[in-house]
Design an enzyme around this catalytic site. Structure first.
Site, mmCIF file in Angstrom:
data_model
loop_
_atom_site.group_PDB
_atom_site.id
_atom_site.type_symbol
_atom_site.label_atom_id
_atom_site.label_comp_id
_atom_site.label_asym_id
_atom_site.label_seq_id
_atom_site.Cartn_x
_atom_site.Cartn_y
_atom_site.Cartn_z
ATOM 1 N N GLN A 57 0.855 -1.174 0.000
ATOM 2 C CA GLN A 57 0.000 0.000 0.000
ATOM 3 C C GLN A 57 0.892 1.224 0.000
ATOM 4 O O GLN A 57 1.997 1.195 0.553
ATOM 5 C CB GLN A 57 -0.957 -0.006 1.195
ATOM 6 C CG GLN A 57 -2.111 -1.002 1.008
ATOM 7 C CD GLN A 57 -3.167 -0.900 2.093
ATOM 8 O OE1 GLN A 57 -2.882 -1.204 3.234
ATOM 9 N NE2 GLN A 57 -4.363 -0.496 1.731
ATOM 10 N N SER A 58 0.422 2.308 -0.617
ATOM 11 C CA SER A 58 1.298 3.435 -0.913
ATOM 12 C C SER A 58 1.729 4.233 0.306
ATOM 13 O O SER A 58 2.817 4.802 0.328
ATOM 14 C CB SER A 58 0.616 4.373 -1.924
ATOM 15 O OG SER A 58 0.368 3.682 -3.133
ATOM 16 N N THR A 59 0.874 4.325 1.325
ATOM 17 C CA THR A 59 1.209 5.119 2.508
ATOM 18 C C THR A 59 0.890 4.330 3.773
ATOM 19 O O THR A 59 0.057 3.420 3.762
ATOM 20 C CB THR A 59 0.415 6.436 2.540
ATOM 21 O OG1 THR A 59 -0.984 6.146 2.669
ATOM 22 C CG2 THR A 59 0.648 7.242 1.257
ATOM 23 N N GLN A 110 -2.732 4.459 4.730
ATOM 24 C CA GLN A 110 -3.614 3.507 4.062
ATOM 25 C C GLN A 110 -3.610 2.161 4.769
ATOM 26 O O GLN A 110 -4.636 1.488 4.835
ATOM 27 C CB GLN A 110 -3.187 3.333 2.599
ATOM 28 C CG GLN A 110 -3.496 4.531 1.720
ATOM 29 C CD GLN A 110 -3.076 4.303 0.286
ATOM 30 O OE1 GLN A 110 -2.537 3.251 -0.055
ATOM 31 N NE2 GLN A 110 -3.303 5.293 -0.559
ATOM 32 N N GLY A 113 3.471 0.978 2.878
ATOM 33 C CA GLY A 113 3.770 2.390 3.060
ATOM 34 C C GLY A 113 4.738 2.940 2.040
ATOM 35 O O GLY A 113 5.248 4.050 2.204
#
Length: 319
Positions: A19-21, A24, A60
């Site tokens: 997941q990108s962050t 999230q 992340g």
């Protein structure tokens, strides 16, 4: 769609979770659960539970580049070594949103007879039709990232153009309950900022201001970017210079005063640095946006004086 062969089933099934962050991973738990549930799909395709390898080292991390994504790098290495029979992800954007990284993985999968699976099906990159579909998916994923960035950037720019974008303020400026920028209520902070401008007007040199403040044992306030809290530290040149050149202290709202630049160093590593832009290239500059410690004219004069104090370039005069 491709089907796993006995040769594929003898190797491991790799589940890539990303997941990108970090936000999230905390808020969008449904997506994270669905990604971990791909282990069940691998078992349904014929792999034993002990053959399922979950790669979740990149939680992340953005998929815009492979730099800093150790999980993806290790996955690509294992594919190249022929350890993977299949690579499963919820969608190809989880693996990469950059075509150079995506096609590197596709090429290795084609060479090592490794399958790729997403929520739509199972593909073999060595087959033309499957490669074509995967290539289109990678292109769409990269384009989607571009569109998301464009929308976000334009939204921020539009809000900044109205002077309504909430930014991290330097020490001495705060937001009131209505989101307006005001001088801080902390008298000690206000006096410290005012002292820097007053002494620069008297001494005419940022370095002399530092010497003067240290001689008197005066400390300067700084705002922690992560927490927003004010801390006090001994005066130094970067702190004093930063106060003198910050347009916020002259009541000016600005946006886009710097930009990120990337280049390759001698070892081929991508180096990212922030470069300050000249004033005529700032995206937004709104004088009179909020109360300031000095006037815009005084700020301009301070900038000119600092420039005159700078050492001259080689072969130049003045300074």
């Amino acid at each position: 769609m491709a089907e796993p062969s006995p040769a594929h089933l003898r190797r491991d099934a790799y589940i890539y979770v990303r997941q990108s962050t970090l936000a999230q991973t905390i808020r969008n738990t449904e997506s994270l659960t669905r990604q971990y549930d791909l282990a069940g799909r691998a078992r349904a395709l014929g792999w034993a539970a002990e053959q399922v390898v979950v790669v979740d080292d990149d939680l992340g991390r953005s998929g815009a580049t492979a730099q800093g994504r150790t999980g993806f790098s290790d996955l690509v290495a294992d594919v190249g070594l022929g350890k993977a029979g299949i690579v499963l992800s919820l969608e190809c954007s989880r693996l990469a949103r950059n075509n150079s990284d995506w096609y590197q993985l596709l090429d290795l999968c084609a060479l090592t007879d490794t399958l790729i699976a997403d929520s739509d099906g199972v593909y073999h990159p060595a087959l033309f039709n499957d490669r074509l579909v995967l290539g289109l998916k990678g292109t769409m994923s990269e384009a989607e990232l571009h569109l998301l960035r464009s929308r976000l950037t334009e939204g921020l720019r539009a809000k900044a153009a109205r002077g309504e974008l909430r930014l991290v303020l330097p020490a001495g400026l705060d937001y009131d309950d209505d989101n307006h920028v005001i001088l801080t209520a902390d008298e000690a902070v206000r006096e410290a900022i005012t002292c820097v401008f007053r002494r620069f007007g008297q001494l005419g040199s940022a370095r002399q201001v530092v010497v003067s403040l240290r001689a008197d044992g005066l400390r300067l306030p700084r705002r922690d970017i992560r927490t927003g809290k004010i801390t006090w530290a001994q005066a130094n040149y970067p702190a004093v210079h930063g106060i003198l050149i910050h347009p916020g202290y002259a009541g000016v709202f600005t946006y886009g005063r710097s930009k990120l630049e990337k280049h390759l160093d001698a070892s081929g590593k991508v180096i990212t640095r922030q470069r300050r832009l000249p004033r005529d290239q700032w995206a937004v500059m709104l004088p009179g946006h909020h109360p300031g410690y000095i006037s815009l004219e005084t700020w301009d004069a301070n900038i000119a004086r600092l420039a005159a104090n700078s050492p001259p370039p080689a072969g130049g005069a003045g300074g």
